[in-house]
Design an enzyme around this catalytic site. Structure first.
Site, PDB file in Angstrom:
ATOM      1  CB  ALA A 112      -0.952   0.011   1.196  1.00  0.00           C
ATOM      2  CB  ALA A 113       3.962   2.380   1.586  1.00  0.00           C
ATOM      3  N   PRO A 114       2.976   4.493  -0.774  1.00  0.00           N
ATOM      4  CG  PRO A 114       3.320   6.594  -1.776  1.00  0.00           C
ATOM      5  CD  PRO A 114       3.418   5.125  -2.053  1.00  0.00           C
ATOM      6  N   GLY A 115       0.318   5.196  -0.223  1.00  0.00           N
ATOM      7  CA  GLY A 115      -1.086   5.381   0.094  1.00  0.00           C
ATOM      8  C   GLY A 115      -1.978   5.885  -1.019  1.00  0.00           C
ATOM      9  N   GLY A 116      -1.425   6.108  -2.216  1.00  0.00           N
ATOM     10  CA  GLY A 116      -2.240   6.619  -3.309  1.00  0.00           C
ATOM     11  C   GLY A 116      -3.396   5.713  -3.670  1.00  0.00           C
ATOM     12  CE  LYS A 117      -1.119   1.573  -7.553  1.00  0.00           C
ATOM     13  NZ  LYS A 117      -0.079   2.595  -7.333  1.00  0.00           N
ATOM     14  NE  ARG A 140       7.403   1.405   0.547  1.00  0.00           N
ATOM     15  CZ  ARG A 140       7.152   2.151  -0.529  1.00  0.00           C
ATOM     16  NH1 ARG A 140       7.982   3.132  -0.861  1.00  0.00           N
ATOM     17  NH2 ARG A 140       6.094   1.921  -1.278  1.00  0.00           N
ATOM     18  CB  CYS A 233       5.383   1.087 -12.233  1.00  0.00           C
ATOM     19  SG  CYS A 233       6.658   0.810 -10.992  1.00  0.00           S
TER      20      CYS A 233
END
Length: 449
Positions: A112-117, A140, A233
């Protein structure tokens, strides 16, 4: 930049892209693009457009994403501190966009980090269900917690685990899972050339082994009928289609779905049976490289109705403060951990012996036998939920002073005691007023940088 790319990597890309290879090389001359995603837990897209001071352009494969200009500097605006948007590379918005979230779902963001999703998934849950945001890195996870807090998310637990270690404990537990897997980062070479060294040191096979272990763990934790998004990515089929093929062979009940989100700039998966996977190339979209695959485990199930609960018990130490708050106390319960008080949404997950960094919403702390509300709790409120509000315009010099934790003069507001400080109607934090002077309660970890 191109001269920094390893010859083996360039050979792989030429074989992958064939007649589009030169387009890829040319993309290194293009300007980098910047994206923000509106936090619809706090503000609608339409309302954000009305108040936005930035020059925005819609990202066509998202419902709430926009390109902004580099000179806009949105991280230096009070709206950022109010959690009205999250800054995110445009292509990275797609994985959470394609995952179909229903109200009441139990959701896992596995890397999950840094939390955008996680913040996007939480906005799609719309303050229902529960989301578990996990990252294997404890350091993180600290940034992950802050971004969850800024977004005003109340129904999230942040944990720090290797998914391999919890796959049996949380077997068949989640309706939806997102795995943005660790990868070689080929799609980000344009954005961050330091990733090239990592590719040289480790290569694709190193990550493929990890990715296969992670996707197997995720499938075990996914409920029958549940959906899973696998994304990276990177461009290499070894880390993308090969991982999906491995999962499909191991779990015949899995099938690849065609996401509802479609765009003319998408490329399909390179295997004939994986055409519904999405490949993002920087020469076809305004953004970096990404791979996204939407999977379903077995037959789709009917969504479960949310269980209704009675209003929870309010600890005595909180009662005076909660007389000032209009807060839905049917959704969870209060729990005290080491003098910190949390509000935890109801759920059926067994998180005992899971390394938990944050349990639910931090309401406040007990200091010298007195309750003190947290900035996190303020960020989770709407302006209308608190009885005493000081609502400042974005260009009021006191906004920045507040964010810098300075004492404010507020004699133009008729209030005493606890107040919710807002900017243009959106909460920032708490303060306490006495004789026209505001004692600043904005916490150090959030202050203006």
């Amino acid at each position: 930049m191109i001269n920094k790319l390893p010859s083996e990597y360039l050979k792989n890309m030429q074989e992958l892209l064939e007649n589009k290879y030169q387009d890829y090389l040319s993309s290194f001359d293009d300007e980098r693009v910047y994206g923000l995603r509106v936090n619809t837990l706090k503000i609608s897209v339409a309302d954000f457009i009305k108040i936005s001071p930035f020059k925005l352009e819609k990202i066509p494969f998202t419902t709430d994403g926009f390109y902004y200009q580099k000179d806009d500097k949105p991280a230096k605006h009070p709206y950022y501190y109010a959690g009205l948007y999250y800054l995110q590379e445009p292509s990275a918005m797609l994985p959470a966009e394609v995952l179909e979230i229903n109200n009441g779902d139990v959701v896992l963001d596995g890397c999950a980090a840094p939390g955008g999703k996680s913040t996007k998934l939480a906005s799609k849950l719309n303050d229902t269900g529960i989301i578990i945001a996990n990252d294997i890195s404890a350091s993180r996870c600290q940034g992950l917690v802050k971004n969850i807090e800024l977004a005003g998310i109340k129904n999230c637990h942040v944990i720090c685990e290797d998914l391999i270690n919890i796959q049996d404990k949380l077997k068949n537990s989640f309706d939806k899972i997102l795995i943005d897997a660790p990868c070689s980062g080929e799609g980000m070479f344009r954005k961050d050339s330091t990733l090239i060294k990592n590719w040289i040191d480790k290569g694709n096979e190193y990550y493929s082994k990890i990715q296969k272990e992670i996707i197997v763990a995720a499938i075990k934790m996914l409920k029958e009928g549940g959906q899973l998004v696998y994304s990276t990515c990177t461009f290499s089929p070894i880390e993308n289609e090969d991982v999906i093929s491995y999962a499909l062979k191991k779990y015949p009940e899995l099938k690849v779905l065609k996401p509802e989100v479609q765009y003319e700039g998408f490329n399909e998966g390179i295997d004939s049976n994986l055409k519904d996977c999405i490949r993002l190339y920087p020469f076809n979209i305004k953004g970096e490289g990404h791979f996204v695959c939407l999977l379903q485990k077995g037959k789709k199930q009917v969504s479960q109705k949310e269980v209704k609960y009675d209003r929870c018990y309010v600890p005595e130490s909180l009662r005076d403060f909660f007389d000032l708050v209009d807060f839905d106390l049917t959704k969870g319960y209060f729990k005290t951990i080491n003098e910190k008080i949390y509000f935890i949404y109801h759920h059926d997950l067994d998180l005992n012996k899971v390394r938990t960094i944050r349990s639910g919403l931090l309401v406040g702390v007990i200091k010298k036998n007195r309750f003190e509300p947290s900035t996190t709790f303020a960020l989770a409120l709407k302006k209308e939920q608190f009885k005493q509000v000081i609502d400042l315009k974005a260009d009021d010099i006191r906004v920045i002073k507040y964010l810098k934790r300075e004492t404010l003069e507020v004699k133009d507001y008729d209030c005493q005691g606890y107040v919710l400080i807002c900017v243009d109607g959106y909460p920032l934090g708490f303060g306490k007023v006495s004789k026209g002077i505001l004692k600043n309660m904005y916490e150090v970890g959030f202050r203006w940088q």
